[in-house]
Design a protein around this motif. Sequence first.
Motif, PDB file in Angstrom:
ATOM      1  N   THR A  59       0.859  -1.141  -0.044  1.00  0.00           N
ATOM      2  CA  THR A  59      -0.064  -0.003  -0.047  1.00  0.00           C
ATOM      3  C   THR A  59       0.878   1.161  -0.052  1.00  0.00           C
ATOM      4  O   THR A  59       1.828   1.357   0.837  1.00  0.00           O
ATOM      5  N   ASP A  61       0.668   5.062   0.910  1.00  0.00           N
ATOM      6  CA  ASP A  61      -0.028   6.054   1.427  1.00  0.00           C
ATOM      7  C   ASP A  61      -0.062   7.560   0.816  1.00  0.00           C
ATOM      8  O   ASP A  61       1.116   8.113   0.635  1.00  0.00           O
ATOM      9  N   GLU A  92      -5.904  11.513  -5.228  1.00  0.00           N
ATOM     10  CA  GLU A  92      -6.498  11.160  -3.946  1.00  0.00           C
ATOM     11  C   GLU A  92      -6.650   9.637  -3.618  1.00  0.00           C
ATOM     12  O   GLU A  92      -6.626   8.937  -4.599  1.00  0.00           O
ATOM     13  N   GLY A  93      -6.562   9.127  -2.414  1.00  0.00           N
ATOM     14  CA  GLY A  93      -6.863   7.750  -2.196  1.00  0.00           C
ATOM     15  C   GLY A  93      -5.519   7.011  -2.352  1.00  0.00           C
ATOM     16  O   GLY A  93      -4.756   6.894  -3.205  1.00  0.00           O
ATOM     17  N   ASN A  94      -5.571   5.978  -1.092  1.00  0.00           N
ATOM     18  CA  ASN A  94      -4.083   5.175  -1.237  1.00  0.00           C
ATOM     19  C   ASN A  94      -4.329   4.167  -2.374  1.00  0.00           C
ATOM     20  O   ASN A  94      -5.199   3.949  -2.984  1.00  0.00           O
ATOM     21  N   ARG A  95      -2.995   3.955  -2.692  1.00  0.00           N
ATOM     22  CA  ARG A  95      -2.946   2.933  -4.057  1.00  0.00           C
ATOM     23  C   ARG A  95      -2.120   1.543  -3.512  1.00  0.00           C
ATOM     24  O   ARG A  95      -1.461   1.584  -2.766  1.00  0.00           O
ATOM     25  N   PHE A 206     -12.734  -1.339   0.260  1.00  0.00           N
ATOM     26  CA  PHE A 206     -11.678  -0.793  -0.820  1.00  0.00           C
ATOM     27  C   PHE A 206     -12.694  -1.626  -2.005  1.00  0.00           C
ATOM     28  O   PHE A 206     -12.597  -2.855  -2.091  1.00  0.00           O
ATOM     29  N   SER A 214     -10.194   4.749   1.068  1.00  0.00           N
ATOM     30  CA  SER A 214      -8.686   4.254   1.151  1.00  0.00           C
ATOM     31  C   SER A 214      -8.436   2.995   1.580  1.00  0.00           C
ATOM     32  O   SER A 214      -9.222   2.666   2.754  1.00  0.00           O
ATOM     33  N   GLN A 216      -6.561   1.053   4.066  1.00  0.00           N
ATOM     34  CA  GLN A 216      -5.384   0.968   4.906  1.00  0.00           C
ATOM     35  C   GLN A 216      -4.062   0.250   4.745  1.00  0.00           C
ATOM     36  O   GLN A 216      -4.298  -1.032   4.508  1.00  0.00           O
ATOM     37  N   ASN A 232     -10.806   6.830   8.168  1.00  0.00           N
ATOM     38  CA  ASN A 232     -11.083   6.840   6.742  1.00  0.00           C
ATOM     39  C   ASN A 232     -12.249   7.777   6.226  1.00  0.00           C
ATOM     40  O   ASN A 232     -12.353   8.225   5.257  1.00  0.00           O
ATOM     41  N   GLU A 235     -10.925  11.166   5.871  1.00  0.00           N
ATOM     42  CA  GLU A 235     -10.399  11.460   4.774  1.00  0.00           C
ATOM     43  C   GLU A 235     -11.190  11.529   3.644  1.00  0.00           C
ATOM     44  O   GLU A 235     -11.030  12.461   2.761  1.00  0.00           O
ATOM     45  N   TYR A 236     -12.295  10.483   3.597  1.00  0.00           N
ATOM     46  CA  TYR A 236     -13.078  10.606   2.450  1.00  0.00           C
ATOM     47  C   TYR A 236     -14.011  11.834   2.191  1.00  0.00           C
ATOM     48  O   TYR A 236     -14.260  12.377   1.129  1.00  0.00           O
TER      49      TYR A 236
END
Length: 402
Positions: A59, A61, A92-95, A206, A214, A216, A232, A235-236
């Motif tokens: 992940t 961040d 935006e958002g974790n990958r 997810f 995102s 985690q 989350n 953040e969202y």
Amino acid sequence: MSKTWTHMIAAIMAWSLSSAAVASAQNQPPSFDVFAPYTADSETMIDYQVWSEMLEAITFDVGMSDRYVPKGRIIETGSRITGQSTSRYRTEGNRVIFHLLEDFHKEAISSYRQDLEVLPDSMPLSNLGRNEQLAYWINLHNVIVIDEIAKRYPLRNVDRIRLEDGGSLHEGHVTTIQGVPLSLNDIRLNIVARHWDNPVVLYGFFSGGVSSPSLQARAYTGTNVMRLLNRNAEEYVNALRGVENTAPPLRVSPMYFEAQHMFPNWPQDLIAHLDRFADDDVAELLEGSNRVVRSQYDWNVADLTNGAGPCGGGVRRNIEQVAGVSSGSEGSASSLAGCNPIPPTTRNFIVDVQQRRLRLLRSGQLGRVIVTDIATEDSDHSRSGGAQGQLVDRDDNPPEGR
């Protein structure tokens, strides 16, 4: 009419009625009541350390959004072609670093998924407390999403994935738990959103797409589930993925429409829910709003390369390389070791993220300390300090600031 014919007709009618009953039963949707959570206290816990280690490794961040819409795209020198996403939400958002996963990584993810799928056969979920059951469903859902994408990667659009039954990734039957065939939508909406009457549960799932809450970099557990869900949610809601910064009417994620039953007094209940997590900018958008519409959901895969493999270029080219068509290799991911692990699209994405962090730093928003109330049996995160919800965060560690 003879008795023989009468008996034959009666037998045929009885067979027809029984056949119709069987067919009707087969067409009935599965009952999810077996997965209703038990409220009885239980000390039984599931150890998700292995899944946490996997998530930490795969992940990336991205951090909080600053609600800045990226302008244009970075073009490589000497070329007018770029594989970078044009989405408003692309920073935006974790990958997930799907482009770097090798065969043994994918095998480990698939194996862990299988372990979670068979767990209820040896230990009924009813042996677990509510928070433990919730953590199980979220982790199961997310490992299935990652496993299914990893098996097909490289790919651009998650919504175009088709399962063996012909259904999409989220609508088709993708697993069987305690003998009940389930889709990802079943887990999210027919089990969790139905039995946990608290919209904060939505932020744990997810979807695999950029517009998703995102992922985690750690597993959900019975002790941290509330804290991670609240993080989350914050953040969202404060990202463009959750609430757009366009003029009225208020544009919000389609995720909220999908779970509209969780907001009975629509849209006032939704707006009140969003306000509990909103920063000042979003709270200003919410003030006076009385109508909401769907924003666009970005189903581009939430990776670092926008669907390209480790050698850059388009999806088709990378599929050929992985399969050994153009390179003459045997198709192993390790055969691509000579490729650049940070293709142009990834470099562009990281530059965008770093620029956003600099903007947050200049505005004083990066590194601020968040103070929250100590969790109680009925507590939930709230911008205004309110308490609501049935989830319990029993983690002894204090909430982390950002």
